[in-house]
Design a protein around this motif. Structure first.
Motif, PDB file in Angstrom:
ATOM      1  N   GLY A  55     -44.639  41.181  -8.811  1.00 47.69           N
ATOM      2  CA  GLY A  55     -43.536  42.127  -8.809  1.00 47.69           C
ATOM      3  C   GLY A  55     -42.546  41.801  -9.906  1.00 47.69           C
ATOM      4  O   GLY A  55     -42.550  40.712 -10.491  1.00 47.69           O
ATOM      5  N   LEU A  56     -41.671  42.780 -10.199  1.00 49.72           N
ATOM      6  CA  LEU A  56     -40.666  42.617 -11.243  1.00 49.72           C
ATOM      7  C   LEU A  56     -39.518  41.739 -10.763  1.00 49.72           C
ATOM      8  O   LEU A  56     -39.118  41.778  -9.598  1.00 49.72           O
ATOM      9  N   ALA A  57     -38.973  40.937 -11.691  1.00 49.37           N
ATOM     10  CA  ALA A  57     -37.740  40.206 -11.417  1.00 49.37           C
ATOM     11  C   ALA A  57     -36.561  41.182 -11.601  1.00 49.37           C
ATOM     12  O   ALA A  57     -36.660  42.146 -12.368  1.00 49.37           O
ATOM     13  N   GLU A  58     -35.518  41.008 -10.836  1.00 49.67           N
ATOM     14  CA  GLU A  58     -35.205  39.874  -9.991  1.00 49.67           C
ATOM     15  C   GLU A  58     -35.989  39.944  -8.691  1.00 49.67           C
ATOM     16  O   GLU A  58     -36.095  41.013  -8.069  1.00 49.67           O
ATOM     17  N   LEU A  59     -36.521  38.755  -8.283  1.00 50.25           N
ATOM     18  CA  LEU A  59     -37.245  38.651  -7.030  1.00 50.25           C
ATOM     19  C   LEU A  59     -36.388  37.878  -6.026  1.00 50.25           C
ATOM     20  O   LEU A  59     -35.632  36.974  -6.402  1.00 50.25           O
ATOM     21  N   GLY A  60     -36.496  38.222  -4.756  1.00 49.08           N
ATOM     22  CA  GLY A  60     -35.732  37.525  -3.731  1.00 49.08           C
ATOM     23  C   GLY A  60     -35.536  38.377  -2.508  1.00 49.08           C
ATOM     24  O   GLY A  60     -36.286  39.326  -2.252  1.00 49.08           O
ATOM     25  N   TYR A  61     -34.503  38.072  -1.761  1.00 47.37           N
ATOM     26  CA  TYR A  61     -34.122  38.878  -0.596  1.00 47.37           C
ATOM     27  C   TYR A  61     -32.672  38.559  -0.236  1.00 47.37           C
ATOM     28  O   TYR A  61     -32.115  37.548  -0.645  1.00 47.37           O
ATOM     29  N   GLY A  62     -32.058  39.467   0.492  1.00 44.09           N
ATOM     30  CA  GLY A  62     -30.766  39.216   1.103  1.00 44.09           C
ATOM     31  C   GLY A  62     -29.561  39.711   0.356  1.00 44.09           C
ATOM     32  O   GLY A  62     -28.477  39.796   0.938  1.00 44.09           O
ATOM     33  N   ASP A  63     -29.708  40.051  -0.942  1.00 43.25           N
ATOM     34  CA  ASP A  63     -28.541  40.501  -1.708  1.00 43.25           C
ATOM     35  C   ASP A  63     -28.519  42.008  -1.921  1.00 43.25           C
ATOM     36  O   ASP A  63     -27.470  42.588  -2.191  1.00 43.25           O
ATOM     37  N   GLY A  64     -29.682  42.661  -1.872  1.00 39.34           N
ATOM     38  CA  GLY A  64     -29.751  44.093  -2.072  1.00 39.34           C
ATOM     39  C   GLY A  64     -29.916  44.512  -3.517  1.00 39.34           C
ATOM     40  O   GLY A  64     -30.029  45.713  -3.808  1.00 39.34           O
ATOM     41  N   ASP A  65     -29.919  43.546  -4.453  1.00 38.04           N
ATOM     42  CA  ASP A  65     -30.078  43.902  -5.862  1.00 38.04           C
ATOM     43  C   ASP A  65     -31.437  43.487  -6.411  1.00 38.04           C
ATOM     44  O   ASP A  65     -31.649  43.461  -7.622  1.00 38.04           O
ATOM     45  N   SER A 175     -30.493  30.115   5.853  1.00 41.82           N
ATOM     46  CA  SER A 175     -29.854  30.705   4.681  1.00 41.82           C
ATOM     47  C   SER A 175     -30.171  32.201   4.591  1.00 41.82           C
ATOM     48  O   SER A 175     -31.249  32.647   4.970  1.00 41.82           O
ATOM     49  N   SER A 176     -29.223  32.961   4.012  1.00 45.86           N
ATOM     50  CA  SER A 176     -29.339  34.427   4.080  1.00 45.86           C
ATOM     51  C   SER A 176     -30.099  35.049   2.923  1.00 45.86           C
ATOM     52  O   SER A 176     -30.570  36.175   3.036  1.00 45.86           O
ATOM     53  N   ASP A 177     -30.211  34.340   1.763  1.00 48.77           N
ATOM     54  CA  ASP A 177     -30.788  35.018   0.611  1.00 48.77           C
ATOM     55  C   ASP A 177     -31.370  34.019  -0.379  1.00 48.77           C
ATOM     56  O   ASP A 177     -31.031  32.841  -0.372  1.00 48.77           O
ATOM     57  N   ILE A 178     -32.282  34.514  -1.226  1.00 46.31           N
ATOM     58  CA  ILE A 178     -32.710  33.779  -2.412  1.00 46.31           C
ATOM     59  C   ILE A 178     -32.748  34.757  -3.577  1.00 46.31           C
ATOM     60  O   ILE A 178     -32.875  35.979  -3.390  1.00 46.31           O
ATOM     61  N   SER A 179     -32.648  34.199  -4.801  1.00 42.80           N
ATOM     62  CA  SER A 179     -32.710  35.016  -6.015  1.00 42.80           C
ATOM     63  C   SER A 179     -33.453  34.250  -7.085  1.00 42.80           C
ATOM     64  O   SER A 179     -33.339  33.019  -7.180  1.00 42.80           O
ATOM     65  N   PHE A 180     -34.205  34.986  -7.930  1.00 38.15           N
ATOM     66  CA  PHE A 180     -34.897  34.359  -9.053  1.00 38.15           C
ATOM     67  C   PHE A 180     -35.092  35.355 -10.183  1.00 38.15           C
ATOM     68  O   PHE A 180     -35.561  36.471  -9.985  1.00 38.15           O
ATOM     69  N   ASN A 181     -34.698  34.913 -11.393  1.00 34.31           N
ATOM     70  CA  ASN A 181     -34.965  35.636 -12.627  1.00 34.31           C
ATOM     71  C   ASN A 181     -34.958  34.608 -13.752  1.00 34.31           C
ATOM     72  O   ASN A 181     -34.282  33.575 -13.652  1.00 34.31           O
TER      73      ASN A 181
END
Length: 774
Positions: A55-65, A175-181
């Motif tokens: 999938g395309l970055a940004e990858l993660g969950y919990g932030d909505g972006d 924890s509520s979220d992770i993010s990666f780019n």
């Protein structure tokens, strides 16, 4: 990381990076969000990731972006700790770039690998990482949107397809979220790198060495080395970019001098030279001549510290130093900001010890000033960032799991380093438990222990005082000394008091100064300072409670006033008028220490010699050349030849006796050389040697009885007949003993009056006689 619904501030992140784009942010990545342990192969280029989602970055969950939402598992209160990402990217010619610049957005922690090699770690603990390792801290607010820059060498890349792999870690399962780019750019502009901290050495062993240095900007690390300063044909590299460089070199030969240079994988920053080298340790147990330098409370960053240094350099005359011992309070500051990076930079580096630091392995201990005296809100001690010390027993001894206290071996010496300030000093605490295990494990001939707070002092601190900054002295004396003395520690070194204080050979003095008794002094002489006899120890049967020398060397940077009762009654020598350091030399069964002043003169000295003063019985054939070597190193006076030498070769023409004594006549070896005509003279057997520790006896610590120890070698029979006769021809003692690996018999000394005796040992094939005094 957000655990509550927070009002966030939208922030526009403009991240500008120079060079050609190799991998843009927002690229497509493969990912594994199964929550399973993937081991270590997942980051390798050859790993099969065909089953992974993409999938395309940004990858993660919990932030909505997120462009791609990944799974956290079936339980929102126990989310997966680790999520894995991989990407293949193409480069036609990596050599066109000076470095590769990266930028990563991570929530919470991340580790980045290129073609299987780690190049960046952010918000993650050091050491080994597993799929259950949590990030070092929570990421929240604007830090969630921050990009973190890193760089790595293009030497890690190949022409064609390359693999970058990233693991993202949560700080906890709720924890509520992770993010990666992530993005990568190639830079063609060379960096100008300056070395801001000269190379220095840590954790040296017989097969490895750690070389450290510091640069002003991050870069990779490379040490080029070899046994010839003009041919550095070997190298070791570390690829993650950093300003704090630490390269461990392995696969080295024991007791070997290697010259080295430091730099990056593409540039040499400091070239090699005759004075920039490291020397590996000898094989454990080797009994050669070793030299160490001990300084305490040195880190004043001033002329006093330099004067102590210069005095030692005059005394040492450019001889190689095998180890550099720091006794704590290594880097003072203003009194409220001690032990910081800047304090260490001026007190230890920046040419303070230029003639030693790049060729001498440093083994430090912590003092209260290294902890900034536990002033509230003080930063963590820089000590732990500056030094790489053995925590897993990699330099010998038992693993401690901490750099606060550890041990290491050098030849026939075992060193123990303790933390007398920050650690629990009780007998049931982890440090004491580790100490017992470590001492039980060692078989070294010599044991030296050191830490900061002295058990005996009347200098600028008072070991009788149980209060602030002195109570540690009492704790170490009452709780730690009994352990050390039970297992035969020979020498203890400390700092803290800004003076020099050195004890007699003492044992079992665990109370205040007023409780010292004559029975606690195993030897109340000077130990060799006033042309006196050295301290002698008999440890063949038991090392326990044979006596220890304690030295305070807290005068390597400053002097201070003394306490009431100076000097401590345990002291053989004390000096609060002269700054200095301690030179320690150990050769075979002899230890020599000298207190060296700022002028290079020796103000105090003492020696400890173990298991010396031996009677030897040797048999030899007619006209055989026999080499006689005493039971202790150094030049001795040979009688009747009147020769001063460390050994004597004699041509045997008749049975005779030789005496070998130290220059003060304190220790005497007797050599009874008997002319024989045996099968050995025809080349069918070897010369046998029988020894007895006479006229000495030692005390059995458990039975409180005295013994005459008899040892032998060279007999071939399964049993040995031992007889002891008086000079009047009376048989006093007779016993048949097994000729096993122990080769030791203890005979009760109470059976014998004072006088001369004849010992006979026979295995039927060979019979030896030995005269000895009791």
């Amino acid at each position: 990381m957000k655990k509550l619904l927070l009002l966030t501030i939208l922030q526009l992140n403009l991240f500008l990076i120079e060079g050609q784009t190799l991998l843009p942010a927002g690229s497509t990545w493969k990912y594994n969000d199964s929550g399973l342990d993937l081991g270590s192969s997942w980051k390798d280029p050859s790993y099969n990731d065909n089953s992974w989602a993409s999938g395309l970055a940004e990858l993660g969950y919990g932030d909505g972006d997120e462009q791609t939402v990944v799974s956290y598992g079936p339980n929102s209160n126990n989310k997966y700790i680790t999520t894995y990402f991989r990407k293949v990217f193409y480069i036609s010619n990596p050599s066109q770039y000076q470095e590769i610049l990266g930028s990563i957005r991570r929530d919470d922690g991340a580790i980045v690998y290129v073609n299987g090699t780690e190049v960046f770690r952010t918000n993650m603990p050091g050491g080994a990482i597993t799929y259950q390792t949590a990030a070092a801290s929570t990421v929240a607010f604007t830090s969630e949107d921050t990009y973190y820059n890193f760089a790595f060498s293009p030497g890690l890349l190949i022409s064609g397809n390359n693999v970058i792999a990233v693991e993202i870690h949560q700080d906890e399962g709720s924890s509520s979220d992770i993010s990666f780019n992530l993005s990568l750019n190639g830079s063609q502009n060379p960096q100008v790198i300056q070395v801001t901290r000269e190379p220095y050495l840590n954790t040296g062993t017989s097969h490895s060495m750690i070389v450290r240095w510091q640069t002003d900007i991050p870069c990779d690390s490379k040490v080029r080395y070899g046994t010839n300063p003009n041919n550095l044909n070997l190298s070791a590299s570390v690829f993650p970019y950093t300003t704090e460089h630490a390269v461990q070199i392995t696969g080295l030969l024991p007791k070997t001098r290697y010259y080295y240079s430091i730099g990056t994988t593409s540039h040499e920053l400091i070239p090699s030279g005759n004075n920039q080298y490291f020397k590996t340790s000898p094989i454990e147990g080797s009994r050669e001549k070793y030299r160490f330098w001990a300084i305490g409370d040195a880190g004043m960053s001033d002329g006093n510290q330099r004067a102590v240094r210069d005095g030692y350099l005059i005394y040492n005359e450019n001889r190689h130093v095998d180890g550099w011992i720091m006794l704590g309070d290594n880097a003072y500051g203003s009194g409220i900001s001690d032990g910081t990076q800047s304090c260490y930079q001026t007190a230890v580096f920046s040419q303070m010890y230029a003639d030693l630091i790049s060729k001498t392995v440093c083994w430090p201990a912590l003092g209260n000033h290294d902890y900034n005296n536990h002033i509230p809100f003080s930063p963590a001690p820089a000590y732990f960032d500056i030094f790489n010390l053995p925590t897993n027993g990699e330099a010998g001894g038992v693993a401690s799991g901490t750099e606060k206290y550890y041990s290491y071996n050098y030849g026939n010496i075992h060193f123990i380093v303790l933390d007398s300030y920050d650690e629990d000093r009780s007998v049931t605490a982890p440090m004491a438990s580790w100490l017992v295990s470590d001492l039980q494990q060692t078989t070294a001939e010599w044991i030296v222990a050191y830490w900061h707070h002295p058990p005996y002092t009347k200098g600028s601190h008072d070991s009788d005082n149980p209060m602030f900054l002195d109570g540690e002295c009492e704790d170490m004396r009452e709780n730690i000394l009994p352990i050390l003395e039970q297992y035969g520690v020979d020498l203890v070194l400390n700092g803290h008091s800004h003076s020099y204080e050195r004890s007699y050979l003492v044992d079992s003095h665990y109370g205040t100064s007023g409780t010292l008794t004559q029975q606690m002094l195993k030897d109340d002489g000077s130990g060799g300072r006033l042309d006196d006899c050295p301290y002698e120890k008999e440890t063949l049967y038991s090392k326990a409670h044979q006596g220890t020398v304690y030295a305070v060397v807290g005068c390597s940077g400053k002097l201070s006033s003394v306490a009431s009762g100076w000097p401590h009654p345990v002291c053989s020598y004390a000096d609060h008028d002269n700054m200095g350091s301690l030179s320690l030399t150990i050769q075979e069964n002899r230890l020599d220490a000298q207190f060296v002043s700022t002028t290079g003169s020796v103000l105090d000295q003492f020696s400890i010699i173990k298991n010396a003063g031996i009677s030897h019985h040797l048999t030899a054939c007619q006209n055989e050349l026999v080499n006689l070597k005493p039971s202790f190193p150094g030049k001795v006076l040979w009688q009747p030849n009147q020769v001063l030498a460390d050994s004597l070769s004699v041509l045997v023409t008749h049975t005779t006796m030789y005496l070998a004594s130290d220059t003060n006549g304190c220790i005497v070896d007797t050599f009874y050389v008997e002319l024989v005509n045996t099968p050995a003279c025809n080349g069918t057997a070897g010369i046998t040697d029988l020894t007895v520790a006479s006229p000495k006896v030692w005390t059995n610590a458990w039975l409180d009885e005295q013994y005459i120890p008899i040892q032998w070698s060279g007999f071939n029979g399964n049993e040995l007949d031992i007889e002891i006769w008086s000079v009047q021809g009376q048989l006093i003692y007779s016993k048949t003993v097994p000729n096993d690996s122990n080769k030791l018999l203890l005979v009760e000394a109470a059976k014998f009056l004072s006088g001369t005796y004849l010992l006979r040992a026979s295995d039927l094939e060979n019979t030896l006689f030995l005269k000895f005094l009791h």
